[in-house]
Design a protein around this motif. Structure first.
Motif, mmCIF file in Angstrom:
data_model
loop_
_atom_site.group_PDB
_atom_site.id
_atom_site.type_symbol
_atom_site.label_atom_id
_atom_site.label_comp_id
_atom_site.label_asym_id
_atom_site.label_seq_id
_atom_site.Cartn_x
_atom_site.Cartn_y
_atom_site.Cartn_z
ATOM 1 N N LEU A 29 0.825 -1.204 0.000
ATOM 2 C CA LEU A 29 0.000 0.000 0.000
ATOM 3 C C LEU A 29 0.863 1.259 0.000
ATOM 4 C CD1 LEU A 29 -2.830 -1.149 2.419
ATOM 5 C CD2 LEU A 29 -2.896 -1.011 -0.085
ATOM 6 N N LEU A 33 0.724 4.231 -2.955
ATOM 7 C CA LEU A 33 0.634 5.667 -2.699
ATOM 8 C C LEU A 33 1.901 6.386 -3.170
ATOM 9 C CD1 LEU A 33 -1.019 5.463 0.813
ATOM 10 C CD2 LEU A 33 -2.095 6.209 -1.315
ATOM 11 N N THR A 113 0.227 7.719 4.815
ATOM 12 C CA THR A 113 0.877 6.435 4.550
ATOM 13 C C THR A 113 1.329 5.781 5.848
ATOM 14 O OG1 THR A 113 1.535 7.151 2.353
ATOM 15 C CG2 THR A 113 2.760 5.312 3.285
ATOM 16 N N VAL A 116 -1.696 4.187 7.311
ATOM 17 C CA VAL A 116 -1.998 2.950 6.589
ATOM 18 C C VAL A 116 -1.086 1.833 7.095
ATOM 19 C CG1 VAL A 116 -1.865 1.840 4.314
ATOM 20 C CG2 VAL A 116 -2.965 4.082 4.546
ATOM 21 N N ALA A 132 -6.132 3.348 1.811
ATOM 22 C CA ALA A 132 -5.231 3.603 0.684
ATOM 23 C C ALA A 132 -6.027 3.890 -0.596
ATOM 24 C CB ALA A 132 -4.286 2.424 0.488
#
Length: 151
Positions: A29, A33, A113, A116, A132
């Motif tokens: 993920l 990103l 991020t 996440v 995400a």
């Protein structure tokens, strides 16, 4: 001390699988990103986002493996949040033009991020994936809308 004792934090196949899935979700993920940010030439790209997501996942996964109570893990989360905020601040630049600041979206994407990665590290992979996807929608689709509005 034997090698088996030294590496005892991953005792059996289910432990290894759980850790690998969480870390791979975080890295994947983060890569998604980061690729989006790198594709437009942002200062923090693929590797940065992958490392931030992986590091954040590790910072919560390790205390959980050690049996730390969730109340104490919350202090770890505070440190991760503040630390990544500091990292993201390095992407923000004030232009010589009056009132123009760049890098805010990149800083925000680095911060997101990390969140996440935390979700993945805590075993909340579905939440990490959903977050995400929403971030990608915000970063890519809304950028296109914004550029059409300006142009």
């Amino acid at each position: 001390m034997t090698i088996q004792q030294e590496f005892s934090d991953l005792g059996d196949a289910s432990d290894i699988t759980r850790v690998m899935v969480r870390l791979l979700v975080a890295v994947s993920l983060g890569a998604l990103l980061g690729y989006e940010r790198e594709s437009i030439g942002a200062s923090a790209g693929l590797r940065t986002h992958m490392l931030v997501s992986l590091g954040s996942a590790l910072f919560v996964l390790i205390p959980l493996q050690a049996g730390m109570p969730l109340v104490d893990v919350s202090r770890v989360l505070q440190g991760v949040t503040a630390g990544v905020g500091f990292l993201g601040a390095g992407a923000i630049l004030k232009s010589e033009k009056a009132g123009e600041i760049t890098g805010l979206t990149t800083a925000a994407s680095v911060w997101l991020t990390a969140a996440v990665g935390v979700a993945a590290g805590m075993g909340r992979e579905a939440t990490a994936v959903l977050s995400a996807i929403l971030a990608l929608i915000i970063l890519s689709l809304l950028r296109r809308t914004e550029s059409k509005r300006k142009g």
